[in-house]
Design a protein around this motif. Sequence first.
Motif, mmCIF file in Angstrom:
data_model
loop_
_atom_site.group_PDB
_atom_site.id
_atom_site.type_symbol
_atom_site.label_atom_id
_atom_site.label_comp_id
_atom_site.label_asym_id
_atom_site.label_seq_id
_atom_site.Cartn_x
_atom_site.Cartn_y
_atom_site.Cartn_z
ATOM 1 N N ILE A 57 19.657 34.909 22.139
ATOM 2 C CA ILE A 57 18.731 35.620 23.026
ATOM 3 C C ILE A 57 17.403 35.805 22.300
ATOM 4 O O ILE A 57 17.369 36.120 21.107
ATOM 5 N N LEU A 58 16.310 35.628 23.041
ATOM 6 C CA LEU A 58 14.968 35.925 22.548
ATOM 7 C C LEU A 58 14.549 37.265 23.131
ATOM 8 O O LEU A 58 14.376 37.408 24.347
ATOM 9 N N THR A 59 14.424 38.271 22.268
ATOM 10 C CA THR A 59 14.101 39.615 22.729
ATOM 11 C C THR A 59 12.642 39.711 23.155
ATOM 12 O O THR A 59 11.867 38.759 23.013
ATOM 13 N N ARG A 60 12.292 40.866 23.672
ATOM 14 C CA ARG A 60 10.924 41.054 24.171
ATOM 15 C C ARG A 60 9.900 41.017 23.060
ATOM 16 O O ARG A 60 8.745 40.634 23.283
ATOM 17 N N ASP A 61 10.285 41.399 21.843
ATOM 18 C CA ASP A 61 9.365 41.340 20.699
ATOM 19 C C ASP A 61 9.509 40.038 19.913
ATOM 20 O O ASP A 61 9.225 39.993 18.719
ATOM 21 N N SER A 62 10.005 38.974 20.583
ATOM 22 C CA SER A 62 10.052 37.604 20.035
ATOM 23 C C SER A 62 10.927 37.514 18.788
ATOM 24 O O SER A 62 10.564 36.885 17.796
ATOM 25 N N VAL A 63 12.097 38.121 18.837
ATOM 26 C CA VAL A 63 13.079 38.032 17.758
ATOM 27 C C VAL A 63 14.301 37.313 18.305
ATOM 28 O O VAL A 63 14.851 37.696 19.338
ATOM 29 N N LEU B 49 14.286 44.497 19.873
ATOM 30 C CA LEU B 49 15.418 44.512 18.944
ATOM 31 C C LEU B 49 15.833 45.935 18.605
ATOM 32 O O LEU B 49 17.032 46.237 18.524
ATOM 33 N N SER B 50 14.869 46.812 18.412
ATOM 34 C CA SER B 50 15.207 48.204 18.102
ATOM 35 C C SER B 50 15.934 48.870 19.263
ATOM 36 O O SER B 50 16.872 49.662 19.056
ATOM 37 N N GLN B 51 15.544 48.551 20.499
ATOM 38 C CA GLN B 51 16.237 49.112 21.662
ATOM 39 C C GLN B 51 17.660 48.580 21.766
ATOM 40 O O GLN B 51 18.575 49.320 22.142
ATOM 41 N N ILE B 52 17.864 47.317 21.419
ATOM 42 C CA ILE B 52 19.214 46.750 21.466
ATOM 43 C C ILE B 52 20.105 47.402 20.424
ATOM 44 O O ILE B 52 21.274 47.726 20.689
#
Length: 291
Positions: free
Chosen positions: A105-111, A157-160
């Motif tokens: 998965i590509l998170t919203r902050d591009s991680v 990523l922090s939210q996940i």
Amino acid sequence: MDPGASSPEKLDKENLVGIKSKGLGVCGWILLFLSFLLMVITFPISIWMCLKIIKEYERAVVFRLGRIQADKAKGPGLILILPCIDIFVKVDLRTVTCNIPPQEILTRDSVTTQVDGVVYYRIYSAVSAVANVNDVHQATFLLAQTTLRNVLGTRTLSQILAGREEIAHSIQTLLDDATELWGIRVARVEIKDVRIPVQLQRSMAAEAEATREARAKVLAAEGEMNASKALKSASMVLAESPAALQLRYLQTLATVATEKNSTIVFPLPINMLEGIGGITYDNHQKVPNRA
């Protein structure tokens, strides 16, 4: 708008199971009579082929001449299946565990991260599970993977890492709404593991260590400030009572004496030290006069 035209909602309702089917017709009733006649002629051999046992956790969806016999599945217990015209499908109503493989998965902050999870669901409507979808378990499995990627793609990523329970509840709600027409009820969704690149792990560890060090320095500075305030208050109290200062001095000597060390302490009265200081000062003042 033409009154005779059917709306999309009406067509969808007609396609879903739950609307009573039309009658069997003349040919259907003839075949039904012949089936009963065949069962009577071959009795009692046919009875062993027509009686089926449905377990407590199972339900049977019976198709008679291609049509669902009733809106509700049959079972548990004994059911009668007529030869040549009836076909039945067993449906297990127990909770099924759907293990979602790791999804990149590509998170919203591009991680880029890999997340896997597990979904617990069960079939509450056997008729809908058989008639409305080809393979209900495969469809639920693929939908769970897609929903997991879509939901996590909108989070950082922090939210996940911090909001697993909230994300799991959101996925459960979406899956439950989407699989309601399939006769599926999602009981629980859990996110098992979140894998991030090793380089990113090191960066996060360094950031966390720097944050802890900064917090420790702030706490140490606050402790020094509080200690200085306490020492100031203690000095003011001791200045008001010379006896208290003497008792504190004796307590310090007792503390030093209990420890095993080579320190030798010679207690001298403070008044004596003040007297010696005064004599020295007086002599220093008198020497120039004699000269």
